[in-house]
Design an enzyme around this catalytic site. Structure first.
Site, PDB file in Angstrom:
ATOM      1  N   GLU A 103     -66.472  18.543  -9.424  1.00 65.99           N
ATOM      2  CA  GLU A 103     -66.358  19.819  -8.709  1.00 65.99           C
ATOM      3  C   GLU A 103     -65.064  20.524  -9.108  1.00 65.99           C
ATOM      4  O   GLU A 103     -65.056  21.729  -9.379  1.00 65.99           O
ATOM      5  CB  GLU A 103     -66.377  19.587  -7.200  1.00 65.99           C
ATOM      6  CG  GLU A 103     -67.674  19.056  -6.659  1.00 65.99           C
ATOM      7  CD  GLU A 103     -67.578  18.603  -5.213  1.00 65.99           C
ATOM      8  OE1 GLU A 103     -68.623  18.231  -4.662  1.00 65.99           O
ATOM      9  OE2 GLU A 103     -66.475  18.601  -4.626  1.00 65.99           O
ATOM     10  N   ALA A 134     -62.630  14.603  -0.852  1.00 70.62           N
ATOM     11  CA  ALA A 134     -62.933  13.201  -1.134  1.00 70.62           C
ATOM     12  C   ALA A 134     -63.943  12.696  -0.110  1.00 70.62           C
ATOM     13  O   ALA A 134     -63.935  13.113   1.058  1.00 70.62           O
ATOM     14  CB  ALA A 134     -61.659  12.359  -1.059  1.00 70.62           C
TER      15      ALA A 134
END
Length: 169
Positions: free
Chosen positions: A104, A34
């Site tokens: 991703e 993140a």
């Protein structure tokens, strides 16, 4: 380093994938994280891995100024043997918003080269956000220190069969 039977079972398919790619000039790992963790847990894991000789694709280091971020990430994913997903409370907040980490993760889930690293949260919390990622057994910093996790990941990047490592421990 000791491995639990679940770790051996979870990491062996990833190890086999690494062995098949050993002759290619690829990064050892792609670190998915993140944005909020880039200067904290993600940087810590990156630095620990690099200190152990692992070549890590890490956006904070590998994306230069003026470079299109999504294309750089795409190239990084293609040029990495293993994908590490650092699962933190920040990642759990980001995944439902279809962030870059979500994209991703979608790519990494498609292959047999993904290892989740749960840090500061639980698999139960992960299961509520991403059942597919939670179905992958990985490593947990509640059970191992971040340094021990990095050592296990570094061992994974080295194409010696993990079962041999477990037998020696």
């Amino acid at each position: 380093m000791t491995y639990t039977p679940a770790e051996v079972q979870a990491l062996t398919p990833v190890r086999e994938s690494v062995e098949k790619q050993a002759f290619l000039d690829l990064r050892d790992m792609f670190l998915c994280h993140a944005w909020d963790d880039r200067e904290g847990a993600a940087k810590e894991l990156h630095d620990l891995l690099e200190a152990r000789g692992v070549k890590v694709w890490f956006s904070e280091k590998d994306v230069g100024l003026g470079v299109p971020l999504m294309r750089a990430i795409d190239k990084g994913l293609a040029a990495s043997r293993i994908g590490i997903v650092l699962v933190t409370p920040a990642l759990l907040r980001r995944l439902p918003t279809e962030s870059i980490a979500d994209k991703e993760l979608s790519v990494l889930l498609a292959g047999n080269r993904l290892v989740p690293v749960v840090h500061g949260t639980t698999y139960e919390a992960l299961r509520n956000v991403s059942p597919m990622l939670a179905s992958r057994t990985g490593l947990d910093t509640a059970e191992n220190t971040m340094a021990e996790v990095a050592t296990k990941l570094a061992d994974l990047a080295n194409p010696k069969p993990i079962a041999e490592e477990a037998a020696r421990s």
